[in-house]
Design a protein around this motif. Structure first.
Motif, short mmCIF file in Angstrom:
data_model
loop_
_atom_site.label_atom_id
_atom_site.label_comp_id
_atom_site.label_asym_id
_atom_site.label_seq_id
_atom_site.Cartn_x
_atom_site.Cartn_y
_atom_site.Cartn_z
N VAL A 81 -1.47 11.24 4.99
CA VAL A 81 -0.29 11.14 6.06
C VAL A 81 -0.58 12.54 7.04
CG1 VAL A 81 1.68 11.21 6.67
CG2 VAL A 81 1.09 9.62 5.17
N GLU A 82 -0.94 13.57 6.53
CA GLU A 82 -1.08 15.02 7.19
C GLU A 82 -2.28 14.87 7.99
OE1 GLU A 82 -2.07 19.58 6.55
OE2 GLU A 82 -0.78 18.49 5.22
N GLU A 83 -3.47 14.31 7.40
CA GLU A 83 -4.63 13.85 8.36
C GLU A 83 -4.31 13.07 9.39
OE1 GLU A 83 -9.11 12.32 7.38
OE2 GLU A 83 -7.77 12.42 5.78
N LEU A 84 -3.45 12.07 9.33
CA LEU A 84 -3.14 10.86 10.37
C LEU A 84 -2.30 11.34 11.46
CD1 LEU A 84 -3.81 7.68 8.37
CD2 LEU A 84 -5.60 8.76 9.90
N THR A 85 -1.33 11.98 11.13
CA THR A 85 -0.34 12.55 11.94
C THR A 85 -0.51 13.76 12.81
OG1 THR A 85 0.77 13.88 10.11
CG2 THR A 85 1.52 11.80 10.68
N THR A 86 -1.66 14.32 12.48
CA THR A 86 -2.19 15.68 13.17
C THR A 86 -3.60 15.40 13.65
OG1 THR A 86 -3.30 16.65 11.21
CG2 THR A 86 -1.07 17.13 11.25
N TYR A 101 0.83 -1.15 0.15
CA TYR A 101 0.10 -0.09 0.22
C TYR A 101 0.69 1.40 -0.11
CZ TYR A 101 -3.85 -2.97 1.19
OH TYR A 101 -4.75 -3.78 1.11
N LYS A 102 0.45 2.26 -0.54
CA LYS A 102 0.95 3.71 -0.71
C LYS A 102 0.23 4.73 0.21
CE LYS A 102 3.64 2.96 -4.79
NZ LYS A 102 3.89 3.42 -6.06
N ALA A 103 0.95 5.64 0.80
CA ALA A 103 0.03 6.63 1.45
C ALA A 103 0.25 7.99 0.89
CB ALA A 103 0.65 6.84 2.84
#
Length: 62
Positions: free
Chosen positions: A37-42, A30-32
């Motif tokens: 990634v921004e949504e899930l890290t903040t 899978y690729k992100a």
């Protein structure tokens, strides 16, 4: 880039794959996207908390 999973969640963009705490994101095959990634890290998501943390590479100091 790889990320550490902070809290269990279902990834809607990876065929509803469940990521467990302390696991690695994204899973093999899978690729992100940068936006995801921004949504899930903040806290910029509907749960108002981060689910991922960037894994920092350890460089040897000489």
């Amino acid at each position: 880039m790889k990320y550490k999973v902070l809290e269990r969640f279902r990834e809607k963009n990876h065929d509803d794959l469940i990521y467990e705490a302390n696991g690695i994101y994204p899973a093999e095959g899978y690729k992100a996207t940068k936006a995801r990634v921004e949504e899930l890290t903040t806290k910029k998501n509907k749960y108002n908390r981060p689910f991922l943390e960037e894994i920092k590479s350890k460089k040897s100091k000489e």
